[in-house]
Design a protein around this motif. Structure first.
Motif, PDB file in Angstrom:
ATOM      1  N   HIS A   1      -7.702  15.126  27.975  1.00  0.00           N
ATOM      2  CA  HIS A   1      -8.890  15.308  28.659  1.00  0.00           C
ATOM      3  C   HIS A   1      -9.268  16.573  29.432  1.00  0.00           C
ATOM      4  N   ALA A   2      -7.978  16.873  29.991  1.00  0.00           N
ATOM      5  CA  ALA A   2      -8.071  18.509  30.669  1.00  0.00           C
ATOM      6  C   ALA A   2      -8.191  19.642  29.635  1.00  0.00           C
ATOM      7  N   ARG A   3      -7.817  19.415  28.502  1.00  0.00           N
ATOM      8  CA  ARG A   3      -8.208  20.565  27.514  1.00  0.00           C
ATOM      9  C   ARG A   3      -9.407  20.588  26.879  1.00  0.00           C
ATOM     10  N   LEU A   4      -9.977  19.409  26.781  1.00  0.00           N
ATOM     11  CA  LEU A   4     -11.426  19.240  26.347  1.00  0.00           C
ATOM     12  C   LEU A   4     -12.412  19.717  27.681  1.00  0.00           C
ATOM     13  N   ALA A   5     -11.989  19.373  28.733  1.00  0.00           N
ATOM     14  CA  ALA A   5     -12.699  19.692  29.958  1.00  0.00           C
ATOM     15  C   ALA A   5     -12.766  21.463  29.892  1.00  0.00           C
TER      16      ALA A   5
ATOM     17  N   ALA B   1     -15.515   5.065  26.729  1.00  0.00           N
ATOM     18  CA  ALA B   1     -15.586   6.514  26.667  1.00  0.00           C
ATOM     19  C   ALA B   1     -16.575   6.907  27.663  1.00  0.00           C
ATOM     20  N   LEU B   2     -17.373   6.080  28.216  1.00  0.00           N
ATOM     21  CA  LEU B   2     -18.359   6.583  29.273  1.00  0.00           C
ATOM     22  C   LEU B   2     -17.557   6.608  30.459  1.00  0.00           C
ATOM     23  N   GLU B   3     -16.435   5.854  30.689  1.00  0.00           N
ATOM     24  CA  GLU B   3     -15.670   5.944  31.823  1.00  0.00           C
ATOM     25  C   GLU B   3     -14.647   7.072  31.952  1.00  0.00           C
TER      26      GLU B   3
ATOM     27  N   GLY C   1     -13.757  13.490  38.347  1.00  0.00           N
ATOM     28  CA  GLY C   1     -14.693  12.897  38.948  1.00  0.00           C
ATOM     29  C   GLY C   1     -16.056  13.162  38.049  1.00  0.00           C
ATOM     30  N   ALA C   2     -16.215  13.902  37.301  1.00  0.00           N
ATOM     31  CA  ALA C   2     -17.229  14.274  36.276  1.00  0.00           C
ATOM     32  C   ALA C   2     -17.164  13.811  34.840  1.00  0.00           C
TER      33      ALA C   2
END
Length: 323
Positions: free
Chosen positions: A158-162, A187-189, A194-195
């Protein structure tokens, strides 16, 4: 988001996209594909067919183009087409990572693709996609997320995608299988600092498989762009395989079963882009007639009777032959 470009497009077909799953590799599971593609399925032959379809799609107002790492050489074919047409600057280009193509350019391979949603696969395939599409890539999607996918819980991923999103790439996901609605809601969660992480969702929805509809509406309400794949149910909704109710409605409209099937999806208020998976230019043109289909309440009621239970639908899909 890149899809804001479509919001200002005025062509009737701007919300229809072209998916390259059926022409980026010699084997796929669409019914009738053995007739649709030439006997010569060499790299050069399918590159030429892909470019023919891209030319026809762009000329008729299509502005979203969809590839994947597992669609054989689809990214390569698309990159070649874009490089040869520098004047084409108004398309939205999406691709997917998470499956590795393993068929070795054979329609008869025992295994055509292998799924892996780990960070290592993302890093490898992101580099491969960047080498081909570079800054023409607008959207990168996790391919076929299911409720048990590690992509939903891997914080490092998730961090890399962000990070990619912060650099301007839109991050999305696609879904498959009978639990699509659960995968969409999970996935919506997913958030980073926080974004919400994901800005698009691509799911199967058609006259036979409608179960993801409420979750897609929820995603739309949350601000995601919804892309619909397999609106033709891998050829099950096209002649000569279309069910009787669909054939009857198509006859009433004076258009093909394919146009009616895609029109049913287009009329969903949450549908942002609906993909054509055409393998020929004639099929593509027929698919694009969906933008002109106006279905009345009686016709919609008859088409609603076609819906199957999700497990039955996906079991049938799993039995379709690669050819």
């Amino acid at each position: 988001m890149p899809f804001a470009r479509l919001a200002t497009a005025t062509t009737p077909t701007c919300h229809l996209g072209l998916g390259l799953a059926a022409v980026g590799r010699p084997g796929y599971i669409t019914l009738g594909r053995d007739r649709d593609l030439p006997a010569d399925r060499s790299v050069d032959a399918l590159r030429a067919r892909t470019h023919e379809l891209l030319d026809a799609a762009y000329a008729q107002g299509v502005r979203y183009l969809d590839a994947a790492r597992s669609y054989g050489r689809s990214e390569e074919f698309l990159a070649d087409w874009l490089a040869a047409r520098p004047e084409v600057t108004d398309v939205v280009v999406g691709s997917k990572w998470g499956y590795t193509y393993t068929a070795g350019w054979s329609a008869d391979a025992e295994t055509h693709e292998v799924k892996d949603h780990t960070l290592a696969t993302y890093e490898r395939q992101r580099a491969e996609t960047d080498a081909l599409l570079g800054d023409r890539l607008d959207l990168y999607q996790i391919h076929s997320v299911t409720p048990d996918s590690p992509a939903l819980t891997d914080k490092d991923l998730h961090a890399r995608l962000a990070e990619a999103a912060a650099e301007g790439l839109t991050v999305g996901f696609s879904t498959s299988g009978p639990a699509q609605a659960d995968a969409i809601r999970a996935a919506l969660e997913v958030t980073v600092d926080g974004a919400p992480l994901f800005r698009t969702v691509q799911s199967t929805y058609n006259a036979l498989e409608t179960s993801a509809g409420p979750a897609l509406a929820q995603a739309h309400d949350a601000g995601l762009t919804v892309i619909v794949k397999e609106g033709m149910a891998n050829g099950r909704l096209a002649d000569p395989h279309a069910p009787a109710a669909l054939r009857e409605v198509a006859e009433e409209t004076g258009l093909g079963c394919d146009a009616v099937a895609l029109a049913l999806v287009l009329r969903q208020p949450w549908a942002g882009v609906v993909l054509s998976g055409a393998a020929t230019a004639a099929q593509l043109t027929s698919n694009l007639h969906a933008a002109a289909v106006d279905l009345d309440e009686d016709q919609l009621a008859r088409l609603a009777t076609l819906a199957e239970e999700p497990p039955a639908y996906w079991d049938r899909r799993a039995q379709l032959p690669w050819h």
